[in-house]
Each structure stands twice: as C-alpha cells, then as structure tokens.
Design an enzyme around this catalytic site. Structure first.
Site, PDB file in Angstrom:
ATOM      1  N   CYS A 144     -31.665 -20.864 -91.187  1.00  0.00           N
ATOM      2  CA  CYS A 144     -32.147 -19.590 -91.728  1.00  0.00           C
ATOM      3  C   CYS A 144     -33.113 -19.895 -92.859  1.00  0.00           C
ATOM      4  O   CYS A 144     -32.731 -20.512 -93.862  1.00  0.00           O
ATOM      5  CB  CYS A 144     -30.965 -18.761 -92.214  1.00  0.00           C
ATOM      6  N   CYS A 178     -25.433 -13.024 -94.563  1.00  0.00           N
ATOM      7  CA  CYS A 178     -26.550 -12.087 -94.488  1.00  0.00           C
ATOM      8  C   CYS A 178     -26.560 -11.160 -95.700  1.00  0.00           C
ATOM      9  O   CYS A 178     -25.565 -10.512 -96.014  1.00  0.00           O
ATOM     10  CB  CYS A 178     -26.430 -11.274 -93.200  1.00  0.00           C
ATOM     11  N   CYS A 187     -34.395  -3.550-100.918  1.00  0.00           N
ATOM     12  CA  CYS A 187     -33.360  -2.985-100.045  1.00  0.00           C
ATOM     13  C   CYS A 187     -32.060  -2.932-100.852  1.00  0.00           C
ATOM     14  O   CYS A 187     -31.645  -3.928-101.449  1.00  0.00           O
ATOM     15  CB  CYS A 187     -33.179  -3.845 -98.792  1.00  0.00           C
ATOM     16  N   CYS A 207     -38.182 -11.278-103.563  1.00  0.00           N
ATOM     17  CA  CYS A 207     -38.581 -10.247-102.598  1.00  0.00           C
ATOM     18  C   CYS A 207     -38.997  -9.005-103.363  1.00  0.00           C
ATOM     19  O   CYS A 207     -38.479  -8.719-104.445  1.00  0.00           O
ATOM     20  CB  CYS A 207     -37.420  -9.927-101.652  1.00  0.00           C
ATOM     21  N   CYS A 243     -29.010  -5.590-100.479  1.00  0.00           N
ATOM     22  CA  CYS A 243     -29.341  -7.010-100.350  1.00  0.00           C
ATOM     23  C   CYS A 243     -29.485  -7.661-101.722  1.00  0.00           C
ATOM     24  O   CYS A 243     -30.199  -7.143-102.596  1.00  0.00           O
ATOM     25  CB  CYS A 243     -30.639  -7.172 -99.562  1.00  0.00           C
ATOM     26  N   GLU A 262     -33.633 -20.494-101.234  1.00  0.00           N
ATOM     27  CA  GLU A 262     -32.443 -20.944-100.518  1.00  0.00           C
ATOM     28  C   GLU A 262     -32.666 -20.893 -99.007  1.00  0.00           C
ATOM     29  O   GLU A 262     -33.408 -20.048 -98.501  1.00  0.00           O
ATOM     30  CB  GLU A 262     -31.228 -20.089-100.886  1.00  0.00           C
ATOM     31  N   GLY A 264     -37.082 -12.940 -98.829  1.00  0.00           N
ATOM     32  CA  GLY A 264     -38.440 -12.465 -98.647  1.00  0.00           C
ATOM     33  C   GLY A 264     -38.666 -11.719 -97.344  1.00  0.00           C
ATOM     34  O   GLY A 264     -37.840 -11.732 -96.434  1.00  0.00           O
TER      35      GLY A 264
END
Length: 352
Positions: free
Chosen positions: A106, A339, A117, A113, A120, A93, A164
């Site tokens: 972005c 985000c 985290c 990934c 996220c 994306e 990522g």
C-alpha cells in the site's frame, strides 16, 4: 546556491544532451537508466560499468533522492508498516499486507493530504507536498525487499491507498507506475495495480484519455450526495452524478476494472435505504465489485463501525440485487496501519 537536480527526475532526452555536452557517448543513458530503475541503486558509485570520471561527474552534477527507512512496525496479524524519510525530512508511510495467495504493498502518493475526509487520520495532517516519481517507486523497492525478508516472497500487488490523493499528483503517480510496470523497471503487471481516488471527475476522465492500464477504485462510502458531502467535502465539487459519468467514460476508454470502496459507519450509511441507493448507483456504473470495509477507529472521530449483524443485512441486500460485494477485514489495526489510520505522529501522539 541552487540544489542539484535529482537525476531520476531528469528526462532521458535531456540526460543524453547533458552527456553529449560532456563528451560522453549517448549509450550511457541506457546504462544509467538501468542502474537507476531496474537495479534501484542509491549512489553513482554503484554504477560499476561507468568510468570513474563519469561517476565523479554525475556525483558533482546530480543527486539520487532515495527514500530512507525511518521506522518499521509489525502487527500481530503479520502486516508491516514502514515509515519513510524523504530527502527534505518529510515523512510518509507505506504498508505491506500479506494474505493467502498475495502480498500487497500500500503506497502513499503525497506527504499528507488536502482533502479532509472526516473519517481518515491522514486528513488531519497538513499537505506537505506531492511525492516525486522516484519516491513512489522507492516505496515499492523497499517494501518488496521487506516482503522477501519477512515472508520469503516478493510482493504481488500494489494499491495506491496510503497517504494522499493520487489524482492530485497525477503526473508523478503515472510516471512512477510507468517505471514500476516497465521491463526496464520492476516489470510488475499493470493489472496488479489499483489506484484509489476520493473522486475527481476530470482527472478520472483524463485517465481514460491517457489509456491508463491499471484498475481504478472509488472511495465512495455513500451513494447519497448529502451524506457523502458530510464526510467527504470533495463531493461538493465532484458530486456522484459527475463521478458516475467520469467512471463510465474511463471504462469505455480503457475497459479496466472499477471497484467501489464503502466503509460502513454505524447509523450513518448502513441502512437498507443506503443499500438501495448503492444498488441504483451500481446499475449506472460498470462496477465489478463493492468492497465493504469495516471502519477503523481514529482518535477524535465520532464515527463507529457498523455492527456485524447490520453489515450482514447490508451485504445480503446488495447480493440479492445482483451486486457483488466482498467484506474486507481490517489488517494492522494494532499498529495504526489499517485503512484510514495512516498519519505521522509526534512522540506525544498528536498528528504532525
């Protein structure tokens, strides 16, 4: 049967050798490169200043693994999220964010990934693979086209803040940026590009050694090692002291701007003690600004965004102690484009 190579991943020197071997003139390399990067063509048939036999030969020996638009969503606030399909059917994306005076793309650097985290959505995905330079480049081309169509303006800025960890795909990210900034590519200024990292000290130093020209952002979220390790496991092998040393090295080598990104979580990292620790870190690193980011909800994650009153107290403390802080309000939350929200979902809503 061996798959044909993507011509965009074929070094120009090797491409010249290939052409000479095929009895073609070496100057064809420059023509082919211009079609691939400056004009961003998706097939050899579009390379109209090449002979038909040469185009046929290139088609037989190479492919152009360009991205395909898979799905587009537009937020009520004007943010646009695009899902792209890769040649191997993996999905990524990218997001287009309009604001006063700028339009920002972005980008993703990996399909999925590996860093986990805990706040996220992308961290809940498996890492499928690194993106190639051409695939990163294509995101800019396609998002720029949508920007012109939707807003009547080309994009002005690029941030590597999508799916990522860019520094875990170092070679391809830097190769893509080289093409994005080249006069023979998209000719976008490196100063309008920001690479965001979760913090890999040795690769930050390598950016300094390699003379990176873009700006660097560190996803910090706590200036306390114990707290940061709790939400970002990578901090265990890259503690804040090591990151501070690496960021100083990067700045000494390049002079480029460094920013911290700091998501405020209610009751976790939004106290005055947290603010004090952040100020102390900012005094050790040449940080130009701290971006204070409101947390965007992710399913099955226990964290909540800090209340506005606590955020104001936190920001005021930073400013009173000489730290420039800017509150970044989330965009595209209604389409999971804000985000920390990027994740490929199945139709039943589960993360793929």
């Amino acid at each position: 049967m061996q798959a044909k190579p993507d011509i965009r991943e074929f070094p120009p020197v090797q491409l010249e050798e290939y052409l000479i071997q095929k009895k073609e003139k070496p100057f064809r390399v420059k023509q082919i490169q211009e079609w691939l990067w400056k004009k961003s063509v998706r097939s050899f048939d579009e390379m109209t200043n090449l002979s038909l036999p040469l185009r046929k030969m290139l088609t037989e020996d190479f492919v152009i693994n360009s991205l395909k638009e898979d799905f587009i969503q537009k937020s009520a606030d004007g943010t646009i999220k695009m899902r792209f399909r890769l040649y191997d059917e993996n999905l990524i994306e990218g997001v287009l964010i309009p604001s006063i005076g700028r339009i920002t793309a972005c980008l993703s650097s990996q399909a999925g990934c590996s860093l986990d985290c805990h706040f996220c959505a992308t961290g809940f995905m498996q890492l499928k693979r690194n993106l190639f330079a051409g695939e990163i480049y294509d995101q800019v081309v396609l998002l720029n086209r949508i920007s012109v169509e939707a807003y009547g303006k080309p994009l002005t800025n690029i941030v590597f803040m999508g799916m990522g960890e860019p520094l875990l795909n170092y070679k391809n990210v830097l190769a893509a940026i080289d093409k994005i900034t080249s006069e023979n590519g998209l000719n976008i200024s490196a100063k309008r590009i920001t690479v965001s990292t979760s913090g890999i000290a040795k690769m930050i130093k390598k950016l300094g050694d390699d003379g990176a020209r873009f700006e660097l952002a560190l996803s910090l979220h706590s200036a306390n090692n114990m707290k940061r390790s709790k939400i970002m496991p990578i901090n265990g092998s890259n503690p804040i002291e090591n990151l501070a040393e690496a960021l100083n090295y990067f700045h000494q080598k390049t002079g480029n701007k460094i920013t911290f990104e700091y998501i405020l979580f209610d009751g976790f990292n939004d106290s005055l003690e947290d603010a004090r620790e952040l100020v102390e870190l900012c005094r050790k690193v040449p940080v130009s600004m701290v971006n204070i980011i409101e947390y965007n909800p992710v399913e099955a994650v226990p964290y909540k965004k800090s209340p506005e009153k606590k955020r104001e107290v936190f920001v005021n403390y930073l400013e009173r102690h000489g730290v420039i802080a800017k509150v970044r309000h989330s965009r595209g939350k209604d389409i999971d484009a804000a985000c920390g929200q990027l994740a490929i979902k199945e139709r039943n809503g589960t993360v793929k």
